[in-house]
Design a protein around this motif. Structure first.
Motif, PDB file in Angstrom:
ATOM      1  N   HIS A   1    -145.826   5.189  43.375  1.00  0.00           N
ATOM      2  CA  HIS A   1    -145.341   4.112  42.512  1.00  0.00           C
ATOM      3  C   HIS A   1    -146.436   3.089  42.256  1.00  0.00           C
ATOM      4  CE1 HIS A   1    -141.038   5.098  42.237  1.00  0.00           C
ATOM      5  NE2 HIS A   1    -141.263   5.708  43.375  1.00  0.00           N
TER       6      HIS A   1
ATOM      7  N   GLU B   1    -146.680   1.000  40.113  1.00  0.00           N
ATOM      8  CA  GLU B   1    -146.192  -0.290  39.630  1.00  0.00           C
ATOM      9  C   GLU B   1    -145.943  -1.274  40.761  1.00  0.00           C
ATOM     10  OE1 GLU B   1    -144.274   2.216  40.124  1.00  0.00           O
ATOM     11  OE2 GLU B   1    -142.201   1.633  40.529  1.00  0.00           O
TER      12      GLU B   1
ATOM     13  N   VAL C   1    -141.822  13.819  47.676  1.00  0.00           N
ATOM     14  CA  VAL C   1    -141.510  12.407  47.502  1.00  0.00           C
ATOM     15  C   VAL C   1    -142.638  11.674  46.790  1.00  0.00           C
ATOM     16  CG1 VAL C   1    -140.958  10.285  48.717  1.00  0.00           C
ATOM     17  CG2 VAL C   1    -140.015  12.439  49.510  1.00  0.00           C
TER      18      VAL C   1
ATOM     19  N   HIS D   1    -144.125  13.216  41.510  1.00  0.00           N
ATOM     20  CA  HIS D   1    -142.916  13.113  40.709  1.00  0.00           C
ATOM     21  C   HIS D   1    -142.689  14.313  39.813  1.00  0.00           C
ATOM     22  CE1 HIS D   1    -143.075   8.515  41.382  1.00  0.00           C
ATOM     23  NE2 HIS D   1    -142.612   9.184  42.399  1.00  0.00           N
TER      24      HIS D   1
ATOM     25  N   ASN E   1    -139.123  14.776  38.605  1.00  0.00           N
ATOM     26  CA  ASN E   1    -138.272  13.696  39.090  1.00  0.00           C
ATOM     27  C   ASN E   1    -138.154  12.646  37.983  1.00  0.00           C
ATOM     28  OD1 ASN E   1    -137.035  11.599  40.407  1.00  0.00           O
ATOM     29  ND2 ASN E   1    -138.152  11.903  42.308  1.00  0.00           N
TER      30      ASN E   1
ATOM     31  N   SER F   1    -135.932  10.285  37.277  1.00  0.00           N
ATOM     32  CA  SER F   1    -135.613   8.892  37.624  1.00  0.00           C
ATOM     33  C   SER F   1    -136.847   8.153  38.096  1.00  0.00           C
ATOM     34  CB  SER F   1    -134.567   8.853  38.726  1.00  0.00           C
ATOM     35  OG  SER F   1    -133.465   9.598  38.362  1.00  0.00           O
ATOM     36  N   ALA F   2    -137.624   8.805  38.972  1.00  0.00           N
ATOM     37  CA  ALA F   2    -138.789   8.117  39.528  1.00  0.00           C
ATOM     38  C   ALA F   2    -139.781   7.773  38.431  1.00  0.00           C
ATOM     39  CB  ALA F   2    -139.442   8.980  40.596  1.00  0.00           C
TER      40      ALA F   2
ATOM     41  N   VAL G   1    -138.615   4.818  36.613  1.00  0.00           N
ATOM     42  CA  VAL G   1    -138.814   3.575  37.365  1.00  0.00           C
ATOM     43  C   VAL G   1    -140.264   3.127  37.272  1.00  0.00           C
ATOM     44  CG1 VAL G   1    -138.816   2.588  39.677  1.00  0.00           C
ATOM     45  CG2 VAL G   1    -136.905   3.976  38.937  1.00  0.00           C
ATOM     46  N   VAL G   2    -141.189   4.081  37.402  1.00  0.00           N
ATOM     47  CA  VAL G   2    -142.609   3.729  37.329  1.00  0.00           C
ATOM     48  C   VAL G   2    -142.921   3.126  35.962  1.00  0.00           C
ATOM     49  CG1 VAL G   2    -144.946   4.648  37.313  1.00  0.00           C
ATOM     50  CG2 VAL G   2    -143.312   5.460  39.005  1.00  0.00           C
TER      51      VAL G   2
ATOM     52  N   ALA H   1    -138.682  -3.283  39.108  1.00  0.00           N
ATOM     53  CA  ALA H   1    -137.459  -2.600  38.725  1.00  0.00           C
ATOM     54  C   ALA H   1    -136.268  -3.466  39.086  1.00  0.00           C
ATOM     55  CB  ALA H   1    -137.379  -1.254  39.417  1.00  0.00           C
TER      56      ALA H   1
ATOM     57  N   VAL I   1    -125.430   4.243  36.017  1.00  0.00           N
ATOM     58  CA  VAL I   1    -126.187   5.188  36.824  1.00  0.00           C
ATOM     59  C   VAL I   1    -125.506   6.541  36.752  1.00  0.00           C
ATOM     60  CG1 VAL I   1    -127.039   5.691  39.109  1.00  0.00           C
ATOM     61  CG2 VAL I   1    -126.798   3.332  38.364  1.00  0.00           C
ATOM     62  N   PRO I   2    -126.241   7.597  36.431  1.00  0.00           N
ATOM     63  CA  PRO I   2    -125.605   8.916  36.433  1.00  0.00           C
ATOM     64  C   PRO I   2    -125.191   9.282  37.852  1.00  0.00           C
ATOM     65  CG  PRO I   2    -127.982   9.085  36.205  1.00  0.00           C
ATOM     66  CD  PRO I   2    -127.646   7.631  36.124  1.00  0.00           C
TER      67      PRO I   2
ATOM     68  N   ALA J   1    -125.041  10.395  41.070  1.00  0.00           N
ATOM     69  CA  ALA J   1    -126.347  10.509  41.668  1.00  0.00           C
ATOM     70  C   ALA J   1    -127.103  11.826  41.783  1.00  0.00           C
ATOM     71  CB  ALA J   1    -126.276   9.842  43.001  1.00  0.00           C
ATOM     72  N   PRO J   2    -126.629  12.892  42.440  1.00  0.00           N
ATOM     73  CA  PRO J   2    -127.623  13.839  42.951  1.00  0.00           C
ATOM     74  C   PRO J   2    -128.341  14.654  41.885  1.00  0.00           C
ATOM     75  CG  PRO J   2    -125.397  14.543  43.477  1.00  0.00           C
ATOM     76  CD  PRO J   2    -125.298  13.330  42.628  1.00  0.00           C
TER      77      PRO J   2
ATOM     78  N   GLU K   1    -131.011  13.903  40.619  1.00  0.00           N
ATOM     79  CA  GLU K   1    -132.294  13.242  40.550  1.00  0.00           C
ATOM     80  C   GLU K   1    -133.406  14.173  40.093  1.00  0.00           C
ATOM     81  OE1 GLU K   1    -134.365  13.458  43.771  1.00  0.00           O
ATOM     82  OE2 GLU K   1    -135.906  12.075  43.153  1.00  0.00           O
ATOM     83  N   GLN K   2    -133.429  15.365  40.636  1.00  0.00           N
ATOM     84  CA  GLN K   2    -134.516  16.248  40.280  1.00  0.00           C
ATOM     85  C   GLN K   2    -133.979  17.327  39.367  1.00  0.00           C
ATOM     86  OE1 GLN K   2    -136.358  17.401  43.911  1.00  0.00           O
ATOM     87  NE2 GLN K   2    -137.483  15.498  43.966  1.00  0.00           N
TER      88      GLN K   2
ATOM     89  N   PRO L   1    -126.905  10.186  47.952  1.00  0.00           N
ATOM     90  CA  PRO L   1    -126.148   8.952  47.842  1.00  0.00           C
ATOM     91  C   PRO L   1    -124.722   9.041  48.377  1.00  0.00           C
ATOM     92  CG  PRO L   1    -126.204  10.072  45.755  1.00  0.00           C
ATOM     93  CD  PRO L   1    -127.053  10.877  46.675  1.00  0.00           C
TER      94      PRO L   1
ATOM     95  N   TYR M   1    -118.698   6.784  46.727  1.00  0.00           N
ATOM     96  CA  TYR M   1    -118.787   8.242  46.809  1.00  0.00           C
ATOM     97  C   TYR M   1    -118.114   8.774  48.072  1.00  0.00           C
ATOM     98  CZ  TYR M   1    -122.361   7.672  43.204  1.00  0.00           C
ATOM     99  OH  TYR M   1    -123.044   7.346  42.078  1.00  0.00           O
TER     100      TYR M   1
ATOM    101  N   PRO N   1    -132.712   6.780  43.538  1.00  0.00           N
ATOM    102  CA  PRO N   1    -133.782   7.030  42.564  1.00  0.00           C
ATOM    103  C   PRO N   1    -133.857   5.959  41.485  1.00  0.00           C
ATOM    104  CG  PRO N   1    -132.008   8.627  42.338  1.00  0.00           C
ATOM    105  CD  PRO N   1    -131.741   7.876  43.589  1.00  0.00           C
TER     106      PRO N   1
ATOM    107  N   ASP O   1    -135.893   7.605  46.988  1.00  0.00           N
ATOM    108  CA  ASP O   1    -135.811   9.045  46.818  1.00  0.00           C
ATOM    109  C   ASP O   1    -134.842   9.648  47.828  1.00  0.00           C
ATOM    110  OD1 ASP O   1    -136.215  11.711  46.374  1.00  0.00           O
ATOM    111  OD2 ASP O   1    -138.354  11.471  46.023  1.00  0.00           O
TER     112      ASP O   1
END
Lengths: 190, 163, 578
Positions: free
Chosen positions: A46, A48, B109, B112, B119, B121-122, B125-126, B143, B152-153, B155-156, B158-159, C163, C170, C256, C261
């Protein structure tokens, strides 16, 4: 409680207390390793975060590093005194170490108050979450070390259990060591 | 001299001078590690070195020196070199396990995107954080937290798998 | 030399190391609740673990009944709602691993056996030991209390992936989820303290003459397990702190959207979670080694190899964790690496099994109850290990992941570890622990009543899993794919087998508690075993060896030595003419 014979044996040639302290440190390495590892991964991923890291107070962090290094010196001087069987002197140095820990915590709390006032709280962003979490976990270790040190110093003043001066010292150096890594990670990497 | 500095080594000499010397060196190293990155920043501003060079300078002065400092504390204050060998092994092993952890986790992690995955979402965010940072508008950290769970969708996801 | 227990005790004393002044009469509280005696702390762990096993057993009963007879009011529980179901599954998993397997295998047996087996009078840090149990007790109470708070017990599964675990919208639980994390973290602290105690005790306080290779396998294994635990749990402690923050303070370590993460949690969890399997496996392997050598009347085949293998298992176990995450979106290149390491770790484990079979070969085997349990461990664990190979290969795992195949595999490893090996240990050391003898007939009834239903539960679940039955489903009637011909019948069969298995545990409890008070008195060394705990009286008094702490002259497995009349040669007996 009567001391069991078990406590007096030294099969490894190392006093049991010191051996245990090293095991404590071993288990702490992985705790802080987990925190720092997770932080570093995010920090690199990151870019940022540099805009947020710019708001940490490098000078406060540097001052605290000086404080902790100096308290470590006091701890090792306490060990030096304990080696010469000078309990009261060791106790005085331990109190000095405690004082160092105390100054560290005061600086830390002023710093945090300031940052929270500027709106950088635990939940502001993941950088700040890591910042407070890592430094907080470290701070808890400082507090724990100080409490134990007070007990050890009280005994040492009466020339009792002088080997514990070294043991608590080793733990304190480890706490110092964690800060040596936390400082550049949280303050300098901008 | 340090090989007699240990309680169990039998000699009970006074080593305070040695400890103070180590402490002075540690402080000097600290100054270098603080000043180094600042000079790097100045130099980059002045155009003497590029961003890449500055990063290397920061890495060496801040983190390289942290390792040196750590080594000095472990050796001269904690006296690990005077303990039984297995103490060193044990501590090194723990550090080693952490490197294993980092090595196994970082590809997922730290990065991305990778083979067949991204990824989203990541990256988002960046991008958002950098835009906010560059605009200098960020007040509460890049952020700024979006309302919990509203847009927010669930969650899972993400990838996402790229085919 | 007399082969009676008293004969041994007479030769125990060697004078220079005798514990003195252990004669005061503690009150009830000091004796049973505030004791620093390692045996009492071991019992505290054992009985807490048994009580928690009842909770674990009851929860599995409730949710399995829901699966077999969906929507029915379950006798003793009532209707299971979807939220209840999640909480019950989570509690079952958490309790059985963290509050049954860990405390009984490592803490209870470690505390009880280590000082006795290495010939000293207590742990090196008795008060730290007491503190460790007290923290453990608090952690258990915190976990139980989560049932009674608003929103009920945590429903985010024992792996507690964010999450799902970090957001109450959840997992549908309120403060219960934080209580769960706190309880687990406290439990880790308790075992860290206990582990440090075990390791330093064995390193520093062995009986004079006891070299590292003379330490019995079970002690080796418990110590290795403690070290593994210590080295692996750190990242999860950090992760637990992060999860608590995510749940309560709106941080985003695993979110995320905020730059965190969720996969990080999975890594933090499984970096601990996989070595954890070996943390409980190694002590179980140790118990089986002890029991098998005693009841084969033969040296442990390749004793040093077992120890080296265990160390190898411990090291390799740090390189396999991501095989739990093949479908979590991890990088496929890493998945390849972790597949290979996972297949590699089966080699040393298989080697241990071969060593035990090698020990049986040519021995004069006595099929006592503990021996039956030990043999069952080898057989059942083998099945668990072999099915693990399918899951370790990342290609096959994509199909099997999150099906009942995984669940059955997991239980084929953990049930032998947490119950079969523990029953072997309890039946083997019961005479030492309580000075009385268990009833063999009841023991055998309990054995068959446990092992047969166990297979009847999980073999159907393997079949269901291969047919694609997804786990973590509350009511299969909503999923036509899972209601094909015969599938529900298999679920009902498995559930009824579970009820039978649970019912047979009553036999054990009756036998255990009856024999504890009314069983025939046991001699000091009823099994004619070599290790030092049998040199102490049954039950050992405070200080363990009233006639002086023993000295060790030989390894722990000198059975059927050709130079001796008796077929065993205790470690503490001085050589003739010495």
């Amino acid at each position: 409680m009567i001391r069991p014979v078990a406590t007096t044996r030294e099969m490894t040639g190392m006093p049991t207390g010191r051996l245990a302290v090293w095991w404590v440190i071993a288990s702490e390495i992985v705790i802080f390793g987990g925190v720092l590892g997770s932080y570093i991964m995010h920090r690199i991923g990151h870019p940022e975060w540099e805009y947020q890291a710019a708001h940490t107070n490098t000078m406060a962090g540097a001052f605290n590093t000086v404080v902790l290094l100096t308290s470590s010196l006091a701890a090792v001087l306490a060990h030096n005194a304990a080696e010469q069987k000078n309990g009261p002197k060791a106790a005085r140095f331990l109190m000095l170490t405690c004082l160092g820990g105390f100054i560290f915590l005061v600086v830390k709390s002023v710093e945090w108050t300031n940052e929270i006032h500027h709106g950088y709280t635990l939940a502001s962003s993941t950088f700040w979450s890591f910042y407070y979490m890592a430094a907080g976990l470290h701070g808890l270790h400082v507090i724990a070390g100080m409490v134990i040190m007070l007990f050890v110093a009280a005994d040492a003043r009466k020339n009792k259990e002088l080997q514990r001066v070294e043991n608590i010292g080793i733990y304190w150096h480890f706490v110092d060591l964690v800060w040596i890594f936390l400082f550049p990670l949280l303050y300098i990497a901008k | 001299m340090s090989d007699t500095a240990h309680a169990s080594a039998g000699s009970h000499g006074d080593h305070s001078k040695h400890y103070i010397k180590i402490w002075a060196i540690l402080l000097a190293l600290l100054v270098v590690s603080v000043v180094g990155p600042i000079i790097g920043e100045k130099l980059e501003h002045g155009g003497t070195i590029n961003h890449h060079m500055r990063l290397i300078l920061t890495l060496i002065t801040a983190f390289g020196i942290a390792i040196v400092k750590a080594f000095m504390v472990v050796k001269h204050f904690m006296h690990i070199n005077l303990e039984k060998k297995y103490v060193t092994y044990m501590v090194t092993a723990m550090v080693g396990f952490m490197l294993v952890f980092f090595g196994g986790t970082a590809p997922d992690v730290l990065e991305h995107e990778g083979t067949h995955w991204e990824n989203v979402s990541a990256k988002e965010v960046v991008k958002r954080g950098q835009a906010a940072g560059a605009a200098g508008a960020e007040h509460h950290g890049g952020a700024a937290h979006p309302a919990e769970g509203s847009h927010v969708p669930a969650a899972p996801v993400e990838q996402e798998v790229k085919h | 030399m007399s082969s009676t227990a008293h004969g041994h005790a007479a030769s125990v004393g060697n004078g220079h190391d005798a514990p003195a002044g252990h004669h005061h009469n503690p009150g009830f509280i000091e004796k049973y609740l505030w004791s620093t005696d390692h045996k009492m702390i071991g019992f505290q762990y054992l009985f807490t673990g048994m009580a928690m096993a009842l909770i674990g057993g009851f929860t599995v009963y409730a949710f399995r009944m829901q699966i077999a007879f969906p929507g029915m009011s379950i006798p003793g529980y009532g209707r299971v709602t979807a939220g209840d179901y999640n909480a019950l599954v989570t509690t079952h998993g958490t309790v059985m691993i963290f509050w049954v397997a860990m405390p009984v295998l490592i803490a209870a047996l470690g505390n009880y056996l280590i000082p006795l087996m290495i010939g000293c009078d207590d742990m090196v840090f008795p008060r730290l030991n007491r503190l460790s149990y007290q923290i453990f007790l608090v952690s258990a109470l915190v976990l139980i209390s989560s049932f009674f708070v608003e929103g009920g017990a945590f429903g985010g599964a024992w792996t507690s992936y964010p999450p799902l675990s970090s957001k109450s919208q959840y997992n549908l639980t309120g403060v219960g989820s934080t209580l769960w994390v706190v309880a687990v973290a406290l439990e880790f602290v308790a075992f860290l303290l206990g582990g440090i105690n075990f390791v330093t005790t064995v390193m520093n306080s062995r009986a004079p003459g006891m070299k590292l290779w003379d330490v019995p396998i079970v002690v080796w294994m418990i110590v290795l397990a403690s070290i593994l635990f210590m080295a692996s749990v750190g990242p999860l402690v950090a992760g637990a702190v992060m999860l608590i923050f995510d749940q309560n303070f709106h941080t985003g370590f695993f979110d995320p959207v905020k730059g965190g993460d969720p996969v990080l949690w999975q890594h933090l969890f499984w970096f601990f979670g996989h070595p954890e399997v070996y943390v409980v496996l190694l002590p179980a392997m140790g118990i089986v080694a002890e029991v098998i050598t005693v009841f084969s009347r033969k040296r442990l085949f390749a004793q040093r190899t077992v120890i080296m293998t265990a160390i190898a298992v411990g090291i390799i176990s740090f390189f396999v964790w991501a095989h739990h995450q093949f479908v979590a979106g991890i990088d496929p290149r890493m998945a390849n690496v972790f597949s290979v390491t996972t297949l590699i770790i089966s080699i040393p484990v298989a080697e241990m099994v071969f060593v035990y079979i090698g020990t049986l070969y040519g021995g004069s085997i006595r099929l006592t109850t503990p021996m039956l349990w030990a043999l069952a461990f080898i057989a059942e664990f083998l099945l668990g290990g072999v099915t693990g190979i399918f899951l370790g290969a990342s290609g096959a795992d994509i199909y099997f992941h999150d099906t009942y195949f995984v669940l059955a595999h997991f239980h084929y490893t953990f049930f032998p570890i947490a119950f079969i090996a523990v029953f072997a240990a309890i039946t083997h050391w019961f005479p030492k622990m309580f000075g009385r003898t268990l009833n063999e007939t009841f023991g055998k009834v309990h054995f068959w009543g446990t092992v047969i239903p166990f297979n009847c539960i999980f073999i159907p679940l393997f079949v269901l899993g291969v047919r694609g039955d997804h786990r973590r489903i509350y009511d299969y009637r909503h999923f036509p794919d899972s209601m094909q011909a015969g599938m529900q019948d298999l679920r009902v069969f498995a559930t009824l087998s579970l009820v039978v298995l649970l019912a047979f545990q009553v036999v054990f409890l009756v036998n255990f508690f009856y024999s504890m008070f009314k069983g025939p008195k046991a001699p000091a060394n009823p099994w004619h075993a070599n290790t030092l705990e049998w040199a102490a009286p049954s039950p050992p008094p405070h200080g363990n060896f009233p006639e002086g702490l023993p000295t060790v002259y030989r390894g722990p497995y000198e059975y059927s030595h050709p130079d001796r009349k008796e077929d065993y040669w205790p470690q503490h007996i001085a050589p003739e003419g010495a």
